[in-house]
Design a protein around this motif. Structure first.
Motif, PDB file in Angstrom:
ATOM      1  N   LEU A  87     -26.255  19.538  46.808  1.00  0.00           N
ATOM      2  CA  LEU A  87     -27.621  19.148  46.519  1.00  0.00           C
ATOM      3  C   LEU A  87     -27.697  18.589  45.112  1.00  0.00           C
ATOM      4  O   LEU A  87     -26.841  18.893  44.255  1.00  0.00           O
ATOM      5  N   PRO A  88     -28.734  17.756  44.794  1.00  0.00           N
ATOM      6  CA  PRO A  88     -28.886  17.256  43.430  1.00  0.00           C
ATOM      7  C   PRO A  88     -29.388  18.350  42.481  1.00  0.00           C
ATOM      8  O   PRO A  88     -29.732  19.470  42.911  1.00  0.00           O
ATOM      9  N   ALA A  89     -29.468  18.019  41.185  1.00  0.00           N
ATOM     10  CA  ALA A  89     -29.884  19.010  40.187  1.00  0.00           C
ATOM     11  C   ALA A  89     -31.314  19.485  40.437  1.00  0.00           C
ATOM     12  O   ALA A  89     -31.621  20.668  40.245  1.00  0.00           O
ATOM     13  N   ARG A  90     -32.198  18.593  40.837  1.00  0.00           N
ATOM     14  CA  ARG A  90     -33.594  18.967  41.089  1.00  0.00           C
ATOM     15  C   ARG A  90     -34.000  18.459  42.483  1.00  0.00           C
ATOM     16  O   ARG A  90     -34.591  17.398  42.625  1.00  0.00           O
ATOM     17  N   PRO A  91     -33.637  19.179  43.514  1.00  0.00           N
ATOM     18  CA  PRO A  91     -33.952  18.723  44.882  1.00  0.00           C
ATOM     19  C   PRO A  91     -35.467  18.614  45.080  1.00  0.00           C
ATOM     20  O   PRO A  91     -36.229  19.462  44.610  1.00  0.00           O
TER      21      PRO A  91
ATOM     22  N   LEU B 224     -26.754  27.795  31.409  1.00  0.00           N
ATOM     23  CA  LEU B 224     -26.711  27.387  32.819  1.00  0.00           C
ATOM     24  C   LEU B 224     -25.638  26.328  33.062  1.00  0.00           C
ATOM     25  O   LEU B 224     -24.926  26.354  34.072  1.00  0.00           O
ATOM     26  N   GLU B 225     -25.509  25.391  32.119  1.00  0.00           N
ATOM     27  CA  GLU B 225     -24.569  24.286  32.303  1.00  0.00           C
ATOM     28  C   GLU B 225     -23.125  24.777  32.293  1.00  0.00           C
ATOM     29  O   GLU B 225     -22.274  24.261  33.008  1.00  0.00           O
TER      30      GLU B 225
ATOM     31  N   PHE C 299     -36.855  24.536  44.728  1.00  0.00           N
ATOM     32  CA  PHE C 299     -35.712  24.471  43.817  1.00  0.00           C
ATOM     33  C   PHE C 299     -36.169  23.815  42.516  1.00  0.00           C
ATOM     34  O   PHE C 299     -36.583  22.645  42.519  1.00  0.00           O
ATOM     35  N   GLU C 300     -36.071  24.533  41.401  1.00  0.00           N
ATOM     36  CA  GLU C 300     -36.469  23.973  40.113  1.00  0.00           C
ATOM     37  C   GLU C 300     -35.280  23.356  39.387  1.00  0.00           C
ATOM     38  O   GLU C 300     -35.396  22.309  38.761  1.00  0.00           O
ATOM     39  N   TYR C 301     -34.101  24.020  39.517  1.00  0.00           N
ATOM     40  CA  TYR C 301     -32.920  23.467  38.845  1.00  0.00           C
ATOM     41  C   TYR C 301     -31.675  24.107  39.438  1.00  0.00           C
ATOM     42  O   TYR C 301     -31.653  25.303  39.747  1.00  0.00           O
ATOM     43  N   LEU C 302     -30.583  23.276  39.618  1.00  0.00           N
ATOM     44  CA  LEU C 302     -29.265  23.734  40.053  1.00  0.00           C
ATOM     45  C   LEU C 302     -28.262  23.289  39.010  1.00  0.00           C
ATOM     46  O   LEU C 302     -28.249  22.093  38.626  1.00  0.00           O
ATOM     47  N   ASN C 303     -27.403  24.256  38.516  1.00  0.00           N
ATOM     48  CA  ASN C 303     -26.390  23.848  37.543  1.00  0.00           C
ATOM     49  C   ASN C 303     -25.270  23.088  38.256  1.00  0.00           C
ATOM     50  O   ASN C 303     -25.238  23.030  39.493  1.00  0.00           O
ATOM     51  N   PRO C 304     -24.341  22.472  37.514  1.00  0.00           N
ATOM     52  CA  PRO C 304     -23.295  21.638  38.149  1.00  0.00           C
ATOM     53  C   PRO C 304     -22.506  22.373  39.223  1.00  0.00           C
ATOM     54  O   PRO C 304     -22.176  21.788  40.261  1.00  0.00           O
ATOM     55  N   ILE C 305     -22.152  23.680  38.971  1.00  0.00           N
ATOM     56  CA  ILE C 305     -21.390  24.410  39.983  1.00  0.00           C
ATOM     57  C   ILE C 305     -22.210  24.525  41.268  1.00  0.00           C
ATOM     58  O   ILE C 305     -21.711  24.314  42.377  1.00  0.00           O
ATOM     59  N   ALA C 306     -23.464  24.868  41.108  1.00  0.00           N
ATOM     60  CA  ALA C 306     -24.330  24.998  42.287  1.00  0.00           C
ATOM     61  C   ALA C 306     -24.486  23.666  43.017  1.00  0.00           C
ATOM     62  O   ALA C 306     -24.549  23.617  44.241  1.00  0.00           O
TER      63      ALA C 306
END
Length: 681
Positions: free
Chosen positions: A54-58, A15-16, A41-48
């Motif tokens: 948005l932060p990594a874990r909104p 993911l990273e 939202f559980e997790y967003l990678n850096p591109i997202a």
């Protein structure tokens, strides 16, 4: 339903380093049932993270962040429920630019794995940086506006002047500081958002509603030392108080009058204790809700609020200034303060540079003391030097308050000054003192004159007593000689008409002289009778005793005596003096009755305010206006057809006046007479 678990280490690395935006989502179910109502939202990678800002874990869910995008929510729900690989294309506006994107979603266990790419050429990372910078600037602007508003609020929170803002024709309390609520014997919670006359019914009938109506028509009204009835006993304060009150129109930004501004200062102690002012405590609380919208709207709201507060300061009836720092640099002055110093430039200058005549004066020492100790300084009617434009230093008088200003850390960073010029009042007080000194001298002269008059009265009483006493023996001798003369004269001589007439005249003269001496003796007894102690008497009983004493005369004349004095109890006469008053008035009504009708005498007594009014009315002969002017003089007899000494009404008048009362007569010839006696109840 299975709980979500953390992705393993390999999945996390994938993911990273993924070149596309990757998101791990999970459904949010309804409290009851299996219906999917939102997506978390559980997790967003850096591109997202860069592409969505948005932060990594909104912490917020999809429908919270994008409440209007039902299509996107429907796509995620369908992909999760079907478990099939699903694609979606859409657009989104970021920082004023429209981006197109494509999503691919596939369910993996309890999660929904989503990848997305943008299909436009906009450099979203640069836009994101610009947006972050813009948001930072907006936040800084908002913080500056909030601090400025807080500073203005602190100024009015710490103001020792009672201020209220009333809106509309119903005078609804929109803004009021705690000082004003306490002054009115209430609290802000009980007064805000209520019509002032409804919240404080004690104010009704004192004219405040009429004053406020005039203010709504554009008139500014100032009251000095006005007496106001309040309900403050439960606060340990008197219900009656004196105030300086100013009412002026409250105008909206377009100039329309929307209400009234009332500023009040209690000066009860000044009025009751010769200009000693106990306190001036102003406080204004601004209930302004800062809008949380975009930066330009927040800035506009702050400007509007500052303008409103500046208007209140500018239109306040007090001279107000704000001094900053240990050099006391003028930071703000209102028009009334500026007017004290003509065209001198004040704002931005230290006080001693702008007003050098303050150096070494109490006003300067007061500022230093407040800044160093934080204790409020109150000066009542103090002399302050002010240099006129022609260079002449003029001594003027002010009542002013110097109060410390604190910053957000609680440190003293300046001083507020609230002042009222009282030069006219001080000059008037000095004039009153001079007049009082003259009045004291005049009173001393009057006391000396009264003492001389008392000595003269004593000498006169002594003379009357001595004269009446010394003349008794000679008159007695003359009367004895006249008796011997009558016996010595032969019967024939006594029968002579001239001799008999002469002897009768001599006898009549002796008798009249004897009566006159008796009257003089009665006059000398008046003062002794006046000195008898007063007691509470039942007037009805005294009138009944007099009626019994005069019953033969009443019966002979066929008189009717009406008495209405049941509840009348004088407390200012002795019993002897009250009986003398009643006896003289009733007996006079019988003596001077009209020969053509039986006497009808009305005897009444009633309370009027703090006085008892006793009236004796008859239907007798009456007296003319000329006779009324002489009626109470000593030895005045206005009717000669009956016996009398001319002393009775004189004695009645003296008894009434010595008891602090008055006697008056109303009479009409051939109709009757009314005597009205007024004395303390």
């Amino acid at each position: 339903m299975t709980d979500a678990t953390e992705p393993d280490e390999l999945a996390q690395v994938l993911l990273e380093v993924a070149p596309a935006g990757m998101m791990l989502l999970r459904p949010v179910y309804a409290a009851e049932g299996d219906a999917i109502v939102d997506v978390a939202f559980e997790y967003l990678n850096p591109i997202a993270q860069r592409k969505t800002l948005l932060p990594a874990r909104p912490s917020a869910s999809l429908r919270t962040l994008y409440p209007d995008d039902e299509g996107l929510f429907a796509f995620y729900r369908k992909a999760y429920l079907t478990g099939e690989r699903t694609e979606y294309e859409g657009t989104r506006e970021v920082a004023g630019l429209v981006f197109a994107y494509r999503l691919v979603a596939q369910r993996q266990g309890p999660r929904l794995v989503v990848s997305f790419v943008t299909t436009t050429d906009h450099p979203i990372e640069a836009v994101a940086e610009q947006l972050h910078a813009s948001l930072a600037r907006e936040q800084a602007a908002r913080q500056r506006a909030e601090r400025q508003q807080q500073d203005v609020n602190r100024l009015f929170e710490q103001a020792p002047v009672a201020i209220a803002v009333l809106r509309g024709p119903q005078h609804v309390v929109e803004l009021m500081n705690e000082a004003n609520a306490t002054l009115l014997g209430s609290t802000r919670e009980k007064l805000l958002s209520r019509p002032i006359m409804e919240a404080l019914p004690r104010l009704q009938g004192q004219g405040f509603d009429l004053v406020l109506q005039r203010v709504l028509q554009g008139e500014t009204i100032v009251f000095r030392e006005v007496l106001v009835e309040l309900n403050r006993a439960h606060l340990g304060q008197p219900d009656r108080g004196y105030y300086h009150v100013t009412y002026q129109p409250w105008r909206a930004e377009d100039g329309e009058i929307v209400g009234a501004i009332a500023v009040a200062i209690e000066v009860t102690d000044q009025v009751l204790a010769h200009q000693q002012l106990e306190r001036l405590n102003q406080e204004l609380e601004a209930r302004v809700q800062e809008r949380t919208g975009q930066a330009h709207r927040a800035q506009a709201e702050a400007e509007r609020q500052r303008g409103r507060m500046a208007q209140l300061i500018a239109e306040a009836p007090a001279a107000i200034c704000v001094l900053a720092g240990p050099e006391f640099v003028y930071e703000l002055v209102n028009p009334r303060y500026q007017a004290l110093f003509d065209n001198r430039t004040l704002v931005g200058r230290p006080i001693l540079d702008a007003v050098p005549e303050f150096a070494g004066q109490p006003v300067w020492h007061g500022l230093r003391g407040v800044y160093e100790t934080g204790r409020t300084h109150l000066a009542d009617s103090k002399e302050v030097p002010v240099t006129r434009p022609d260079g002449v230093v003029e001594e003027r008088y002010f009542t002013y308050i110097e109060q410390a200003r604190h910053n957000e850390r609680g440190e003293i960073d300046g001083v507020y000054v609230f002042g009222f010029e009282v030069t006219g009042q001080v000059r008037a007080h000095e004039q009153v003192q001079r007049l009082n000194e003259k009045l004291t001298a005049a009173n001393q002269e009057l006391c000396a004159a009264n003492k001389q008059l008392m000595r003269t009265n004593i000498d006169l009483d002594n003379f009357i007593y001595t004269a009446s006493h010394d003349l008794k023996a000679p008159i007695t001798n003359i009367e004895g000689l006249l008796i011997l003369l009558k016996k010595a004269l032969p019967a024939a001589v006594r029968a002579d008409g001239l001799v008999a007439t002469t002897l009768d005249r001599m006898q009549g003269a002796v008798e009249r002289f004897t009566r006159t001496i008796g009257h003089l003796t009665d006059v000398t007894k008046l003062q002794t009778e006046f000195a008898q102690p007063p007691v509470t008497l039942a007037l009805a009983e005294v009138v009944e005793e007099v009626r019994q004493d005069l019953l033969p005369q009443l019966t002979e004349a066929g008189a009717q005596l009406d008495v209405a004095v049941a509840d009348c109890q004088p407390r200012v006469f002795s019993e002897k003096n009250l009986r003398s008053i009643v006896y003289n008035l009733v007996s006079n009504a019988l003596k001077y009755r009209h020969p053509g009708r039986p006497p009808h005498i009305h005897f009444t007594c009633a309370t009027e305010g703090d006085q008892l009014v006793l009236k004796v009315q008859d239907n007798g002969l009456g007296v003319s206006e000329w006779q009324q002017a002489r009626l109470f003089q000593l030895f005045q007899r206005l009717h000669t057809h009956v016996e009398g000494s001319g002393l009775g009404l004189y004695m009645v008048k003296k008894i009434v006046e010595n008891a602090g009362g008055t006697i008056a007569v109303e009479s009409q010839v051939e109709v009757g007479t009314t005597f009205s006696l007024r004395f303390p109840a």
